[in-house]
Scaffold this motif. Structure first.
Motif, PDB file in Angstrom:
ATOM      1  N   PHE A  82      77.461-102.163  51.174  1.00  0.00           N
ATOM      2  CA  PHE A  82      76.721-103.422  51.177  1.00  0.00           C
ATOM      3  C   PHE A  82      77.573-104.552  51.738  1.00  0.00           C
ATOM      4  CE2 PHE A  82      74.584-100.968  47.859  1.00  0.00           C
ATOM      5  CZ  PHE A  82      73.278-101.074  48.295  1.00  0.00           C
TER       6      PHE A  82
ATOM      7  N   GLN B 184      77.186-110.731  51.646  1.00  0.00           N
ATOM      8  CA  GLN B 184      76.004-111.493  51.245  1.00  0.00           C
ATOM      9  C   GLN B 184      75.133-110.705  50.272  1.00  0.00           C
ATOM     10  OE1 GLN B 184      76.976-110.963  54.406  1.00  0.00           O
ATOM     11  NE2 GLN B 184      77.415-112.981  55.233  1.00  0.00           N
ATOM     12  N   GLN B 185      74.982-109.407  50.514  1.00  0.00           N
ATOM     13  CA  GLN B 185      74.167-108.578  49.627  1.00  0.00           C
ATOM     14  C   GLN B 185      74.818-108.436  48.250  1.00  0.00           C
ATOM     15  OE1 GLN B 185      74.010-105.215  52.279  1.00  0.00           O
ATOM     16  NE2 GLN B 185      71.840-105.565  52.717  1.00  0.00           N
TER      17      GLN B 185
ATOM     18  N   MET C 238      67.332-102.080  53.996  1.00  0.00           N
ATOM     19  CA  MET C 238      66.852-103.046  53.008  1.00  0.00           C
ATOM     20  C   MET C 238      66.152-102.313  51.861  1.00  0.00           C
ATOM     21  SD  MET C 238      66.873-106.032  51.894  1.00  0.00           S
ATOM     22  CE  MET C 238      67.464-107.043  53.212  1.00  0.00           C
TER      23      MET C 238
ATOM     24  N   PHE D 143      68.806-101.012  49.600  1.00  0.00           N
ATOM     25  CA  PHE D 143      69.390-102.128  48.881  1.00  0.00           C
ATOM     26  C   PHE D 143      68.496-102.545  47.715  1.00  0.00           C
ATOM     27  CE2 PHE D 143      69.812-106.827  48.522  1.00  0.00           C
ATOM     28  CZ  PHE D 143      71.067-106.839  47.918  1.00  0.00           C
TER      29      PHE D 143
END
Length: 63
Positions: free
Chosen positions: A14, A17-18, A53, A56
């Motif tokens: 990741f 930012q994630q 995404m 995530f």
């Protein structure tokens, strides 16, 4: 536990930012305090593909 979770997210590929979105850190300096990466982890991360995404979001839901 926060150290472990933060490091695991980075190991999973990741982005900063994630990871910050998951941990709630607003400042990279503070996030870095909770990150325990070893050189061999960085090498693995470089080879790993960036998670989609969907992956995530699935990780967020599972936490």
């Amino acid at each position: 536990m926060r150290h472990e979770g933060t490091s695991r997210l980075f190991e999973a590929g990741f982005s900063i930012q994630q990871v910050a979105m998951v941990t709630g850190h607003k400042d990279w300096r503070m996030l870095r305090r909770y990150t325990n990466l070893r050189p061999e982890d960085l090498h693995k991360m470089q080879k790993a593909a960036q998670p989609s995404m969907e992956q995530f979001l699935a990780t967020l839901v599972a936490s």
